[in-house]
Scaffold this motif. Structure first.
Motif, PDB file in Angstrom:
ATOM      1  N   ASP A 107       0.837  -1.194   0.000  1.00 54.11           N
ATOM      2  CA  ASP A 107       0.000   0.000   0.000  1.00 54.11           C
ATOM      3  C   ASP A 107       0.874   1.246   0.000  1.00 54.11           C
ATOM      4  O   ASP A 107       1.945   1.275   0.620  1.00 54.11           O
ATOM      5  N   LEU A 108       0.405   2.279  -0.689  1.00 50.26           N
ATOM      6  CA  LEU A 108       1.194   3.490  -0.879  1.00 50.26           C
ATOM      7  C   LEU A 108       0.463   4.689  -0.288  1.00 50.26           C
ATOM      8  O   LEU A 108      -0.759   4.817  -0.415  1.00 50.26           O
ATOM      9  N   PRO A 109       1.197   5.619   0.337  1.00 52.92           N
ATOM     10  CA  PRO A 109       0.557   6.821   0.888  1.00 52.92           C
ATOM     11  C   PRO A 109      -0.173   7.647  -0.159  1.00 52.92           C
ATOM     12  O   PRO A 109      -1.218   8.237   0.124  1.00 52.92           O
ATOM     13  N   VAL A 110       0.378   7.716  -1.376  1.00 55.66           N
ATOM     14  CA  VAL A 110      -0.255   8.497  -2.440  1.00 55.66           C
ATOM     15  C   VAL A 110      -1.618   7.919  -2.793  1.00 55.66           C
ATOM     16  O   VAL A 110      -2.591   8.666  -3.005  1.00 55.66           O
ATOM     17  N   PHE A 111      -1.734   6.604  -2.822  1.00 58.67           N
ATOM     18  CA  PHE A 111      -3.005   5.961  -3.131  1.00 58.67           C
ATOM     19  C   PHE A 111      -4.025   6.232  -2.023  1.00 58.67           C
ATOM     20  O   PHE A 111      -5.201   6.492  -2.292  1.00 58.67           O
ATOM     21  N   ARG A 112      -3.562   6.157  -0.778  1.00 58.96           N
ATOM     22  CA  ARG A 112      -4.476   6.450   0.330  1.00 58.96           C
ATOM     23  C   ARG A 112      -4.954   7.894   0.275  1.00 58.96           C
ATOM     24  O   ARG A 112      -6.130   8.182   0.543  1.00 58.96           O
ATOM     25  N   LEU A 113      -4.057   8.813  -0.064  1.00 67.29           N
ATOM     26  CA  LEU A 113      -4.423  10.224  -0.151  1.00 67.29           C
ATOM     27  C   LEU A 113      -5.458  10.460  -1.243  1.00 67.29           C
ATOM     28  O   LEU A 113      -6.436  11.201  -1.043  1.00 67.29           O
ATOM     29  N   LEU A 114      -5.284   9.822  -2.393  1.00 65.22           N
ATOM     30  CA  LEU A 114      -6.252   9.996  -3.476  1.00 65.22           C
ATOM     31  C   LEU A 114      -7.607   9.412  -3.093  1.00 65.22           C
ATOM     32  O   LEU A 114      -8.659  10.023  -3.375  1.00 65.22           O
ATOM     33  N   ARG A 115      -7.626   8.246  -2.469  1.00 63.37           N
ATOM     34  CA  ARG A 115      -8.899   7.658  -2.064  1.00 63.37           C
ATOM     35  C   ARG A 115      -9.644   8.564  -1.093  1.00 63.37           C
ATOM     36  O   ARG A 115     -10.874   8.725  -1.177  1.00 63.37           O
ATOM     37  N   LEU A 116      -8.905   9.165  -0.176  1.00 63.96           N
ATOM     38  CA  LEU A 116      -9.534  10.061   0.795  1.00 63.96           C
ATOM     39  C   LEU A 116     -10.108  11.298   0.109  1.00 63.96           C
ATOM     40  O   LEU A 116     -11.241  11.714   0.389  1.00 63.96           O
ATOM     41  N   ARG A 117      -9.334  11.879  -0.797  1.00 61.37           N
ATOM     42  CA  ARG A 117      -9.812  13.085  -1.485  1.00 61.37           C
ATOM     43  C   ARG A 117     -11.000  12.781  -2.389  1.00 61.37           C
ATOM     44  O   ARG A 117     -11.948  13.577  -2.461  1.00 61.37           O
ATOM     45  N   ALA A 118     -10.937  11.659  -3.072  1.00 61.13           N
ATOM     46  CA  ALA A 118     -12.012  11.330  -4.019  1.00 61.13           C
ATOM     47  C   ALA A 118     -13.328  11.056  -3.304  1.00 61.13           C
ATOM     48  O   ALA A 118     -14.403  11.305  -3.859  1.00 61.13           O
ATOM     49  N   ARG A 119     -13.245  10.532  -2.081  1.00 64.68           N
ATOM     50  CA  ARG A 119     -14.476  10.291  -1.329  1.00 64.68           C
ATOM     51  C   ARG A 119     -15.074  11.594  -0.797  1.00 64.68           C
ATOM     52  O   ARG A 119     -16.287  11.732  -0.686  1.00 64.68           O
ATOM     53  N   ARG A 120     -14.218  12.566  -0.486  1.00 66.24           N
ATOM     54  CA  ARG A 120     -14.702  13.806   0.123  1.00 66.24           C
ATOM     55  C   ARG A 120     -15.058  14.883  -0.897  1.00 66.24           C
ATOM     56  O   ARG A 120     -15.924  15.714  -0.632  1.00 66.24           O
ATOM     57  N   THR A 121     -14.385  14.865  -2.047  1.00 68.22           N
ATOM     58  CA  THR A 121     -14.567  15.944  -3.025  1.00 68.22           C
ATOM     59  C   THR A 121     -15.382  15.433  -4.201  1.00 68.22           C
ATOM     60  O   THR A 121     -14.934  14.537  -4.933  1.00 68.22           O
ATOM     61  N   PRO A 122     -16.561  15.962  -4.433  1.00 66.21           N
ATOM     62  CA  PRO A 122     -17.358  15.519  -5.592  1.00 66.21           C
ATOM     63  C   PRO A 122     -16.770  16.049  -6.893  1.00 66.21           C
ATOM     64  O   PRO A 122     -16.137  17.107  -6.937  1.00 66.21           O
ATOM     65  N   ALA A 123     -16.974  15.284  -7.948  1.00 62.37           N
ATOM     66  CA  ALA A 123     -16.534  15.660  -9.307  1.00 62.37           C
ATOM     67  C   ALA A 123     -15.030  15.833  -9.406  1.00 62.37           C
ATOM     68  O   ALA A 123     -14.537  16.479 -10.340  1.00 62.37           O
ATOM     69  N   LEU A 124     -14.283  15.258  -8.470  1.00 60.30           N
ATOM     70  CA  LEU A 124     -12.825  15.331  -8.578  1.00 60.30           C
ATOM     71  C   LEU A 124     -12.326  14.444  -9.703  1.00 60.30           C
ATOM     72  O   LEU A 124     -11.359  14.784 -10.399  1.00 60.30           O
TER      73      LEU A 124
END
Length: 319
Positions: A110-127
């Motif tokens: 698992d990579l920190p960058v992947f975790r960061l993207l998953r978190l942002r994509a769940r919180r930010t619509p239309a990202l």
């Protein structure tokens, strides 16, 4: 581990797949395989018709095999992503395959960058709107993660600078400083390699002509962000070299003090050694026999001969 990501109301929805039946009806935009088992690879092949070779994330691939496009339109990219969460920073190889509007990623951990993207994509619509957006956002997050890592190096080097420039540096402190500098130099080199690899991957995507106008502009912005990191990594290399030279200089000073002490002692002990040698000879007329003060005179003369060099060296400022 096999995870599929689908777009639900403009947000990424993650689902962990544990069977082929669960994958049968999925319509993902992103399929992420973390340390996949042969069974999971078989599920991907059966459901999407994508053959994933066993050496897809090998580190010994030729440079020409890291970025290429198949005749059927498949886009293959091999990129390195940074991990520095623990005491051993490292670059982890990730294989991307962009096929039929679906992004497939394969990596060993698992990579920190992947975790960061998953978190942002769940919180930010239309990202994210499609698979290419996923890939671009990963590289964007990678550049930001590298910038955060550089800030961490700045903070650590400030602590090292305080130890080196504002305190007395003994051998133990010097050893600790050199170890800290070596760790930060290794991390800085890995960050530089990481941003170089990200630049190459984004440039390849721009040359492939698969990006829309907005995505192309976003890719250009990622490259500008990466270019801004180059000057920081170069400055950190110079700062690391300065601290390394300063620390080695203090070590040399401490060693010179020890050598100077031995040098002064050896010079100061030469006269009494000469006197003792003379008085130890078997003269026919020996002072200690013919003169009652012979021994006290010899000892006093030896003390004076020792004190005189020390007095002279201290007057000259050599001590």
């Amino acid at each position: 581990m096999l995870n599929v990501f689908t777009l639900v109301n403009g947000r990424l929805f993650q689902e962990e797949i544990t069977s082929a039946a669960a994958l049968a009806h999925a319509l993902p935009v992103w399929v992420d395989l973390e340390a996949p088992t042969p069974e999971e690879i078989g599920w991907i092949s059966g459901r999407f018709g994508l053959a994933i070779p066993d050496n897809i994330v090998d580190d010994d691939l030729e440079e020409s095999a890291r970025f290429y496009e198949e005749d059927n339109g498949e886009l293959h990219i091999r990129s390195d992503f940074l991990i520095h969460d623990d005491a051993t920073p490292r670059n982890v190889r990730v294989a991307f395959v962009l096929r039929d509007k679906v992004l497939y990623s394969v990596h060993a951990e698992d990579l920190p960058v992947f975790r960061l993207l998953r978190l942002r994509a769940r919180r930010t619509p239309a990202l994210i709107e499609d698979a290419k957006d996923v890939l671009l956002k990963l590289y964007d997050a990678d550049a930001e993660y590298s910038a955060d890592s550089l800030e961490g190096i700045y903070d650590e080097l400030e602590k090292v600078s305080t130890q080196v420039l504002q305190a007395e540096v003994n051998d133990q402190t010097a050893a600790e400083v050199l170890a800290a500098i070596a760790r930060q130099e290794d991390l800085n080199g890995r960050i530089r390699r990481n941003v170089m690899d990200t630049r190459r991957a984004v440039s390849f995507m721009m040359r492939s002509r698969l990006l829309a106008a907005e995505q192309f502009e976003e890719a250009r912005q990622i490259l500008r962000d990466i270019d801004s990191l180059d000057s920081h990594t170069a400055f950190l290399f110079e700062k690391i070299n300065f601290l390394m030279d300063a620390t080695v200089g203090f070590i040399n000073i401490n060693q010179n003090k020890i050598i100077k002490l031995f040098s002064v002692a050896s010079v100061a002990l030469l006269p009494p050694t000469l006197i003792a040698s003379i008085y130890g000879m078997n003269f026919k007329v020996m002072p200690e026999l013919d003169w009652g003060l012979g021994y006290p005179f010899a000892i006093g003369l030896m003390v004076v001969s020792v004190a005189t060099p020390f007095w002279y060296f201290r007057r000259k400022g050599w001590l």
